[in-house]
Design a protein around this motif. Sequence first.
Motif, PDB file in Angstrom:
ATOM      1  N   LEU A  28       0.483  -4.189 -14.512  1.00 22.42           N
ATOM      2  CA  LEU A  28      -0.732  -3.442 -14.160  1.00 22.42           C
ATOM      3  C   LEU A  28      -1.293  -3.788 -12.786  1.00 22.42           C
ATOM      4  O   LEU A  28      -1.871  -2.943 -12.115  1.00 22.42           O
ATOM      5  CB  LEU A  28      -1.805  -3.667 -15.226  1.00 22.42           C
ATOM      6  N   TRP A  29      -1.166  -5.049 -12.370  1.00 26.05           N
ATOM      7  CA  TRP A  29      -1.764  -5.499 -11.115  1.00 26.05           C
ATOM      8  C   TRP A  29      -0.859  -6.545 -10.472  1.00 26.05           C
ATOM      9  O   TRP A  29      -1.176  -7.727 -10.431  1.00 26.05           O
ATOM     10  CB  TRP A  29      -3.144  -6.068 -11.408  1.00 26.05           C
ATOM     11  N   GLU A  31      -0.083  -7.362  -7.462  1.00 25.09           N
ATOM     12  CA  GLU A  31      -0.576  -8.150  -6.325  1.00 25.09           C
ATOM     13  C   GLU A  31      -1.349  -9.385  -6.788  1.00 25.09           C
ATOM     14  O   GLU A  31      -1.242 -10.458  -6.198  1.00 25.09           O
ATOM     15  CB  GLU A  31      -1.468  -7.296  -5.408  1.00 25.09           C
ATOM     16  N   ALA A  32      -2.123  -9.241  -7.850  1.00 26.30           N
ATOM     17  CA  ALA A  32      -2.883 -10.377  -8.383  1.00 26.30           C
ATOM     18  C   ALA A  32      -1.938 -11.464  -8.883  1.00 26.30           C
ATOM     19  O   ALA A  32      -2.168 -12.657  -8.649  1.00 26.30           O
ATOM     20  CB  ALA A  32      -3.804  -9.924  -9.508  1.00 26.30           C
TER      21      ALA A  32
END
Length: 171
Positions: A28-29, A31-32
Amino acid sequence: MRLPRSSAGWTIAVFGVLALLMGALGLLWPEAQLRMLGFEVPQSRSAGDYTGTFLTASAMASFNMGVYYLLATATEWRAFFRFTVVFRLVTFAVFTIVVLADVAPDRFFGVALWEGLGAVATAVALRRDARRAAPAPGAAQPARQAPAVAESGRPAPASAGGGSRSAGADR
Protein backbone atom coordinates in the motif's frame (compact mmCIF):
# COMPACT_ATOMS: atom_id res chain seq x y z
CA MET A 1 -9.11 -17.61 14.50
CA ARG A 2 -8.13 -19.32 17.70
CA LEU A 3 -5.42 -18.05 19.99
CA PRO A 4 -2.08 -19.88 20.18
CA ARG A 5 -2.03 -22.83 22.57
CA SER A 6 1.69 -22.81 23.39
CA SER A 7 4.55 -20.43 24.02
CA ALA A 8 6.09 -21.38 20.67
CA GLY A 9 2.73 -20.75 19.01
CA TRP A 10 2.71 -17.21 20.41
CA THR A 11 6.17 -16.48 18.95
CA ILE A 12 5.02 -17.73 15.55
CA ALA A 13 1.77 -15.75 15.79
CA VAL A 14 3.57 -12.49 16.60
CA PHE A 15 5.92 -12.97 13.65
CA GLY A 16 2.99 -13.89 11.41
CA VAL A 17 0.99 -10.79 12.29
CA LEU A 18 4.00 -8.52 11.78
CA ALA A 19 4.94 -10.18 8.47
CA LEU A 20 1.35 -9.76 7.28
CA LEU A 21 1.25 -6.09 8.34
CA MET A 22 4.67 -5.29 6.84
CA GLY A 23 3.62 -6.99 3.61
CA ALA A 24 0.44 -4.92 3.51
CA LEU A 25 2.46 -1.75 4.18
CA GLY A 26 4.84 -2.60 1.34
CA LEU A 27 1.93 -3.13 -1.03
CA LEU A 28 0.00 0.00 0.00
CA TRP A 29 2.80 2.46 0.81
CA PRO A 30 6.14 1.16 -0.48
CA GLU A 31 8.00 4.43 0.09
CA ALA A 32 7.28 4.30 3.82
CA GLN A 33 8.64 0.79 4.04
CA LEU A 34 11.79 1.72 2.14
CA ARG A 35 12.39 4.68 4.49
CA MET A 36 11.83 2.46 7.55
CA LEU A 37 14.53 0.10 6.30
CA GLY A 38 16.96 2.94 5.66
CA PHE A 39 16.81 2.95 1.88
CA GLU A 40 16.78 6.15 -0.15
CA VAL A 41 13.59 7.05 -1.97
CA PRO A 42 14.45 9.15 -5.03
CA GLN A 43 11.94 11.56 -6.56
CA SER A 44 11.97 9.56 -9.78
CA ARG A 45 13.44 6.30 -10.95
CA SER A 46 15.46 5.82 -14.10
CA ALA A 47 14.47 3.50 -16.93
CA GLY A 48 15.32 -0.08 -16.07
CA ASP A 49 15.01 0.50 -12.30
CA TYR A 50 12.76 -2.27 -11.06
CA THR A 51 12.89 -1.38 -7.37
CA GLY A 52 9.10 -0.99 -7.27
CA THR A 53 8.58 -4.36 -8.93
CA PHE A 54 10.96 -6.07 -6.54
CA LEU A 55 9.40 -4.35 -3.53
CA THR A 56 5.92 -5.45 -4.64
CA ALA A 57 7.13 -9.06 -4.95
CA SER A 58 8.83 -8.89 -1.54
CA ALA A 59 5.80 -7.31 0.09
CA MET A 60 3.48 -9.93 -1.36
CA ALA A 61 5.83 -12.69 -0.15
CA SER A 62 5.82 -11.15 3.33
CA PHE A 63 2.04 -10.90 3.33
CA ASN A 64 1.71 -14.54 2.26
CA MET A 65 4.29 -15.66 4.79
CA GLY A 66 2.28 -13.94 7.52
CA VAL A 67 -0.75 -15.95 6.48
CA TYR A 68 1.29 -19.20 6.52
CA TYR A 69 2.62 -18.45 10.01
CA LEU A 70 -0.87 -17.70 11.31
CA LEU A 71 -2.20 -20.92 9.78
CA ALA A 72 0.65 -22.85 11.44
CA THR A 73 -0.27 -21.18 14.74
CA ALA A 74 -3.96 -22.05 14.40
CA THR A 75 -3.12 -25.71 13.76
CA GLU A 76 -0.22 -25.83 16.29
CA TRP A 77 2.01 -27.22 13.54
CA ARG A 78 5.14 -27.88 15.68
CA ALA A 79 7.25 -29.19 12.79
CA PHE A 80 6.76 -25.84 11.05
CA PHE A 81 7.76 -24.03 14.26
CA ARG A 82 11.05 -26.00 14.36
CA PHE A 83 11.63 -25.43 10.65
CA THR A 84 11.33 -21.67 11.08
CA VAL A 85 14.02 -21.61 13.76
CA VAL A 86 16.63 -22.94 11.33
CA PHE A 87 15.67 -20.76 8.39
CA ARG A 88 15.25 -17.59 10.43
CA LEU A 89 18.81 -18.13 11.71
CA VAL A 90 19.95 -18.50 8.09
CA THR A 91 18.09 -15.28 7.25
CA PHE A 92 19.79 -13.54 10.20
CA ALA A 93 23.20 -14.62 8.86
CA VAL A 94 22.49 -13.54 5.26
CA PHE A 95 21.03 -10.16 6.25
CA THR A 96 23.93 -9.49 8.62
CA ILE A 97 26.41 -10.28 5.86
CA VAL A 98 24.74 -7.88 3.39
CA VAL A 99 24.95 -5.09 5.98
CA LEU A 100 28.59 -5.85 6.81
CA ALA A 101 29.43 -5.98 3.09
CA ASP A 102 27.84 -2.52 2.61
CA VAL A 103 25.24 -3.95 0.23
CA ALA A 104 22.45 -2.74 2.56
CA PRO A 105 22.29 0.27 4.91
CA ASP A 106 23.12 -0.19 8.59
CA ARG A 107 19.46 0.20 9.59
CA PHE A 108 18.73 -3.01 7.67
CA PHE A 109 20.57 -4.86 10.46
CA GLY A 110 17.36 -4.35 12.46
CA VAL A 111 15.67 -6.82 10.11
CA ALA A 112 18.50 -9.31 10.66
CA LEU A 113 18.24 -8.84 14.42
CA TRP A 114 14.46 -9.32 14.31
CA GLU A 115 14.95 -12.63 12.47
CA GLY A 116 17.67 -13.84 14.82
CA LEU A 117 15.87 -12.89 18.02
CA GLY A 118 12.64 -14.38 16.69
CA ALA A 119 14.40 -17.67 15.93
CA VAL A 120 15.94 -17.79 19.41
CA ALA A 121 12.61 -16.91 21.06
CA THR A 122 10.84 -19.71 19.16
CA ALA A 123 13.62 -22.21 20.00
CA VAL A 124 13.45 -21.32 23.70
CA ALA A 125 9.65 -21.53 23.65
CA LEU A 126 9.73 -24.93 21.93
CA ARG A 127 12.10 -26.23 24.58
CA ARG A 128 9.96 -24.78 27.37
CA ASP A 129 6.80 -26.30 25.89
CA ALA A 130 8.52 -29.70 25.60
CA ARG A 131 9.58 -29.57 29.25
CA ARG A 132 6.05 -28.74 30.34
CA ALA A 133 4.63 -31.65 28.37
CA ALA A 134 7.18 -34.19 29.64
CA PRO A 135 6.27 -36.08 32.83
CA ALA A 136 8.26 -35.07 35.89
CA PRO A 137 11.19 -37.39 36.71
CA GLY A 138 10.05 -40.12 39.08
CA ALA A 139 6.37 -39.44 38.44
CA ALA A 140 4.26 -42.57 38.36
CA GLN A 141 3.08 -43.50 34.90
CA PRO A 142 -0.58 -44.49 34.59
CA ALA A 143 -0.96 -48.27 34.57
CA ARG A 144 -1.97 -49.82 31.29
CA GLN A 145 -4.67 -52.44 31.23
CA ALA A 146 -3.84 -55.58 29.31
CA PRO A 147 -6.32 -56.25 26.51
CA ALA A 148 -8.87 -58.99 27.10
CA VAL A 149 -7.81 -62.29 25.55
CA ALA A 150 -10.28 -64.80 24.13
CA GLU A 151 -9.83 -68.54 24.66
CA SER A 152 -8.13 -68.72 21.24
CA GLY A 153 -5.26 -66.62 22.58
CA ARG A 154 -6.09 -63.71 20.30
CA PRO A 155 -7.31 -60.32 21.55
CA ALA A 156 -11.02 -60.44 22.19
CA PRO A 157 -13.40 -58.07 20.42
CA ALA A 158 -14.16 -54.96 22.43
CA SER A 159 -17.62 -56.21 23.38
CA ALA A 160 -16.44 -59.64 24.53
CA GLY A 161 -14.86 -59.60 27.96
CA GLY A 162 -13.72 -56.00 27.72
CA GLY A 163 -14.61 -55.36 31.37
CA SER A 164 -12.43 -55.76 34.41
CA ARG A 165 -12.65 -59.58 34.45
CA SER A 166 -10.43 -61.79 32.36
CA ALA A 167 -11.88 -64.09 29.72
CA GLY A 168 -11.24 -67.23 31.78
CA ALA A 169 -12.83 -65.93 35.00
CA ASP A 170 -16.23 -67.50 34.17
CA ARG A 171 -15.04 -71.07 34.39
